[in-house]
Structures are given as C-alpha cells and as structure tokens.
Write a protein that holds these residues in place. Structure first.
Motif, PDB file in Angstrom:
ATOM      1  N   ARG A 142      -7.771  -3.905   2.462  1.00  0.00           N
ATOM      2  CA  ARG A 142      -8.623  -2.873   3.082  1.00  0.00           C
ATOM      3  C   ARG A 142      -8.665  -3.037   4.591  1.00  0.00           C
ATOM      4  O   ARG A 142      -8.736  -2.052   5.337  1.00  0.00           O
ATOM      5  CB  ARG A 142     -10.026  -2.945   2.500  1.00  0.00           C
ATOM      6  CG  ARG A 142     -10.126  -2.520   1.033  1.00  0.00           C
ATOM      7  CD  ARG A 142     -11.563  -2.543   0.543  1.00  0.00           C
ATOM      8  NE  ARG A 142     -12.400  -1.638   1.329  1.00  0.00           N
ATOM      9  CZ  ARG A 142     -13.730  -1.554   1.185  1.00  0.00           C
ATOM     10  NH1 ARG A 142     -14.343  -2.344   0.314  1.00  0.00           N
ATOM     11  NH2 ARG A 142     -14.417  -0.704   1.912  1.00  0.00           N
ATOM     12  N   TYR A 143      -8.611  -4.283   5.079  1.00  0.00           N
ATOM     13  CA  TYR A 143      -8.683  -4.535   6.522  1.00  0.00           C
ATOM     14  C   TYR A 143      -7.373  -4.119   7.209  1.00  0.00           C
ATOM     15  O   TYR A 143      -7.389  -3.504   8.283  1.00  0.00           O
ATOM     16  CB  TYR A 143      -8.964  -6.022   6.782  1.00  0.00           C
ATOM     17  CG  TYR A 143      -8.952  -6.392   8.238  1.00  0.00           C
ATOM     18  CD1 TYR A 143     -10.042  -6.081   9.064  1.00  0.00           C
ATOM     19  CD2 TYR A 143      -7.865  -7.046   8.799  1.00  0.00           C
ATOM     20  CE1 TYR A 143     -10.030  -6.414  10.418  1.00  0.00           C
ATOM     21  CE2 TYR A 143      -7.842  -7.381  10.150  1.00  0.00           C
ATOM     22  CZ  TYR A 143      -8.939  -7.068  10.952  1.00  0.00           C
ATOM     23  OH  TYR A 143      -8.918  -7.392  12.287  1.00  0.00           O
ATOM     24  N   ALA A 144      -6.234  -4.453   6.583  1.00  0.00           N
ATOM     25  CA  ALA A 144      -4.921  -4.123   7.165  1.00  0.00           C
ATOM     26  C   ALA A 144      -4.291  -2.975   6.377  1.00  0.00           C
ATOM     27  O   ALA A 144      -3.252  -3.139   5.724  1.00  0.00           O
ATOM     28  CB  ALA A 144      -4.028  -5.354   7.161  1.00  0.00           C
ATOM     29  N   LYS A 145      -4.937  -1.812   6.428  1.00  0.00           N
ATOM     30  CA  LYS A 145      -4.502  -0.660   5.617  1.00  0.00           C
ATOM     31  C   LYS A 145      -3.076  -0.238   5.941  1.00  0.00           C
ATOM     32  O   LYS A 145      -2.287   0.038   5.047  1.00  0.00           O
ATOM     33  CB  LYS A 145      -5.457   0.514   5.819  1.00  0.00           C
ATOM     34  CG  LYS A 145      -6.872   0.290   5.334  1.00  0.00           C
ATOM     35  CD  LYS A 145      -7.701   1.560   5.543  1.00  0.00           C
ATOM     36  CE  LYS A 145      -9.142   1.381   5.059  1.00  0.00           C
ATOM     37  NZ  LYS A 145      -9.887   0.414   5.886  1.00  0.00           N
ATOM     38  N   LEU A 146      -2.754  -0.157   7.241  1.00  0.00           N
ATOM     39  CA  LEU A 146      -1.427   0.321   7.620  1.00  0.00           C
ATOM     40  C   LEU A 146      -0.339  -0.628   7.141  1.00  0.00           C
ATOM     41  O   LEU A 146       0.678  -0.198   6.582  1.00  0.00           O
ATOM     42  CB  LEU A 146      -1.343   0.491   9.137  1.00  0.00           C
ATOM     43  CG  LEU A 146       0.015   0.966   9.683  1.00  0.00           C
ATOM     44  CD1 LEU A 146       0.378   2.318   9.081  1.00  0.00           C
ATOM     45  CD2 LEU A 146      -0.017   1.031  11.209  1.00  0.00           C
ATOM     46  N   ARG A 147      -0.561  -1.918   7.346  1.00  0.00           N
ATOM     47  CA  ARG A 147       0.432  -2.922   6.975  1.00  0.00           C
ATOM     48  C   ARG A 147       0.722  -2.887   5.478  1.00  0.00           C
ATOM     49  O   ARG A 147       1.882  -2.814   5.057  1.00  0.00           O
ATOM     50  CB  ARG A 147      -0.075  -4.301   7.390  1.00  0.00           C
ATOM     51  CG  ARG A 147       0.888  -5.435   7.082  1.00  0.00           C
ATOM     52  CD  ARG A 147       0.256  -6.761   7.474  1.00  0.00           C
ATOM     53  NE  ARG A 147      -0.033  -6.821   8.904  1.00  0.00           N
ATOM     54  CZ  ARG A 147      -0.740  -7.785   9.474  1.00  0.00           C
ATOM     55  NH1 ARG A 147      -1.245  -8.763   8.718  1.00  0.00           N
ATOM     56  NH2 ARG A 147      -0.953  -7.794  10.782  1.00  0.00           N
ATOM     57  N   TYR A 148      -0.318  -2.920   4.696  1.00  0.00           N
ATOM     58  CA  TYR A 148      -0.121  -2.914   3.246  1.00  0.00           C
ATOM     59  C   TYR A 148       0.217  -1.518   2.731  1.00  0.00           C
ATOM     60  O   TYR A 148       0.839  -1.365   1.673  1.00  0.00           O
ATOM     61  CB  TYR A 148      -1.359  -3.466   2.536  1.00  0.00           C
ATOM     62  CG  TYR A 148      -1.478  -4.958   2.666  1.00  0.00           C
ATOM     63  CD1 TYR A 148      -0.779  -5.803   1.816  1.00  0.00           C
ATOM     64  CD2 TYR A 148      -2.259  -5.540   3.661  1.00  0.00           C
ATOM     65  CE1 TYR A 148      -0.859  -7.181   1.939  1.00  0.00           C
ATOM     66  CE2 TYR A 148      -2.355  -6.916   3.799  1.00  0.00           C
ATOM     67  CZ  TYR A 148      -1.653  -7.731   2.942  1.00  0.00           C
ATOM     68  OH  TYR A 148      -1.719  -9.090   3.077  1.00  0.00           O
ATOM     69  N   GLY A 149      -0.195  -0.504   3.493  1.00  0.00           N
ATOM     70  CA  GLY A 149       0.178   0.859   3.120  1.00  0.00           C
ATOM     71  C   GLY A 149       1.680   1.059   3.165  1.00  0.00           C
ATOM     72  O   GLY A 149       2.257   1.758   2.322  1.00  0.00           O
TER      73      GLY A 149
END
Length: 356
Positions: free
Chosen positions: A9-16
C-alpha cells in the motif's frame, strides 16, 4: 502478511508495476489455454458426444479414420452391447440458391444408431434426401427445412442437434447410402463402405486370415491421432509452460531489486529484534499477494475477451485448467520471491545502518 500488505500500500507504483506484469503474463497464459482448448474441442466434441467405449478401424489405417476402409459386413466380426458403423467425409455445403460454402464433417450412419445425437428441433432423417445438422451450422445462415447442396446432391435439413464439431467443422448426419454416393460418387463400389465402428460396452474382435485385420482403440487414442490434434495442443501447451518460467524469472528479478533497495531498512528492523524468518515470510507474502491479484485480474480480462472474440475463433474456457494454471502461476511467483531470501539472511544490522 500485515507487513507485506502495508508495504504494498505504501509503494503502490512499485508494486503496481509488478502486478501489471503479472497480469499480462497470466492473461497470455489464459488466452493460450482458451485457444488450445478451443482447438482441441473443435476437433473432438462430436466423438466425445458418442460416449463410446471403443473405436475400431482397419489395422493398416495408422489409427486415422479417413484412411480406414471398412464395410458394413465387418460389423459382424465385432461383439459389443451396442455398435454403429460410421462413414466420415469432409466436404463443403452451400445453400440451394448459391452463396458462400461452409466446411462440414459428414457422418453417414443409420438413424437409430447410438452415435446419432438427440434432435432438439425438427426430426431425424429418414430418406436419402434428408439430413440433420449441428446447431452451429445455423449460425452460418442455414435454417431448418432448408435445402442445401453437398457436391452435386441436394439435401433437406429436417433436424437440428446441439452444437458440435469434428475437425473444427459443423457436423451433418445422414443415411449411409447417401454418404456412399457423396464420397465415392456413382461409380460401382463394394457395398456399404464405412470408416469406423463405434461400440458401447465390452468389445471383442474376431480377426480372420482372409479378411483385413481390425484394430480396437479407446476414443481418446482415436482423438489423439486426428491429424493436427496432438501437435496443435502440444505447441500451445509448451508455450504456456515456458510462460511459467518467465513469471518466476520476472517476479524474482523485481523482488530481488526491491529487496536490495530495502537492505538498510531490513538492517534497522533486525537491530530492533525483528527475526530473519519474519522478514523472509513478509517477502513471500508480498509475492503471494502479487500473484493472487495479478491472476484474478487476468481471469476477468480473459473472460471479457472471450465474449468479444468472433465465433469463427475456437476458444473454450475449461475451469479446471484455469484453476490449475492459477495455482501454478501463484506458486511460480512465490518461487521467484525465493531468489531474494539469501539477500535478507545475509543482511548485517550494523553494516546496513552505516556502522563499522
């Protein structure tokens, strides 16, 4: 799991981005599976509908129906609870008033044999000028009680059966005598030619020296020897298996890079007493969540795509296959996450936080 979800949830773009790649690869897997199953079903559905116990061909046919030359009298050499002689002929039909032709598979057999499917509209064929067709032929512009041309012969559609195919073509059932004329013309031939004998129940064969030998096989063996069936299926399935390796490699590389970027954070957490096992489980939980989300989205996209595909494209959703592939995709994603375990276990708290 809590730490894994919080970090996602904190690194949405990275994990997205990782989820997006997972979606694309899983989407290709499901689409290839649908095409493989569609091609397979298109070749075999009519044979599966028979629910036969065995298929009998001439021994010199190399298990290929069109190469098998039998006669109705050969049925006397077969003992079974039920048996049906079937002639097979691939050709094209057209409407009486002309127009585009449609490829079909013709089965010639008596109308009371067990291989003839149940008629859902109209009635069974009785005379040589009548035939029943599978429902998918109607989508090509044909209709009940319509006259059609097969080669130079005129037939009337008197009945419609459920949708089915053989060698990717709609199926027509008609009398053996008209089948003989369609396949061999008006030239004299030995009486009542057929290509195979389908049976139900325990089946035995009497092979005699002065007659051509008969070969019994299971319906599955017969289907696997349909020209093109096994190579098509093997090719597409091999592509799917390679994609599993691709998933493990991609997820492994991404998770490894992310883990390297978090080395200092892991060091601080270890210094605070967080165990290596807890951190390792967190990484596996992240790959599990990435796999689950990616596969779920890919399934939705694949189902929506299947609804938009043209009817001419063979595509079939087999839930059991998709279920197995979903589990495998999630597992290989987690295996990819294992590549980062060594990095986590080797993190030294003092070094990671800048100590000497």
């Amino acid at each position: 799991m809590f730490l894994a979800w919080k970090e996602i949830r904190y690194a949405k773009l990275r994990y997205g981005l990782i989820v997006g790649i997972m979606v694309l690869v899983a989407y290709v897997v499901f689409m290839l599976s649908g095409l493989a199953n569609g091609l397979a079903d298109g070749n075999r559905t009519a044979i599966d509908d028979w629910q036969a116990s065995a298929i009998i061909l001439s021994e010199d046919s190399n298990k290929i129906a069109n190469a098998s030359q039998l006669h109705k009298s050969d049925m006397d050499r077969v003992t079974a609870k039920e048996k049906a002689g079937v002639g097979i002929y691939s050709t094209a039909v057209e409407k009486k008033n002309g127009g585009e032709k449609t490829n079909v598979s013709i089965f010639g057999t008596v109308n009371d044999s067990f291989v003839v499917p149940k008629v859902i509209k109209g009635r069974l064929y009785k005379t040589n000028g009548e035939a029943i067709v599978s429902e998918n032929l109607l989508s090509e512009g044909y209709k009940l009680n319509q006259s059609i041309k097969v080669n130079d012969l005129k037939l009337k559609i008197v009945g419609v059966t459920k949708e089915t195919t053989y060698t990717l073509a709609p199926v027509i059932y008609l009398n053996p005598s008209i089948f003989k004329t369609l396949k061999y013309g008006s030239q004299p031939t030995e009486s009542d030619p057929i290509n195979l004998i389908a049976t139900k129940g325990k089946t035995s064969i009497s092979n005699q020296k002065d007659q051509s030998k008969l070969e019994k096989m299971t319906p599955e063996t017969f289907i696997e020897n349909i020209p093109g069936y096994t190579p098509e299926k093997l090719t597409l399935n091999t592509m799917i298996y390679f994609l599993f390796v691709v998933v493990a490699a991609i997820i492994g590389i991404f998770m490894y890079v992310i883990t390297l970027q978090k080395t200092s954070i892991f060091g601080v957490m270890k210094a605070q007493g967080v165990s290596t096992g807890y951190l390792a489980r967190s990484i596996l939980a992240q790959t599990f969540l990435v796999g689950i989300i990616g596969v779920a989205v890919a399934i939705v996209l694949s189902v929506l795509t299947s609804l938009a595909l043209p009817s001419a494209m063979p595509f079939a959703v087999h839930r059991s296959d998709w279920g197995v592939y979903s589990v495998i995709l999630v597992l290989v994603a987690m295996i990819g996450g294992l590549f980062s375990m060594r990095t986590v276990t080797k993190v030294d708290p003092v070094t990671a936080i800048g100590g000497e």
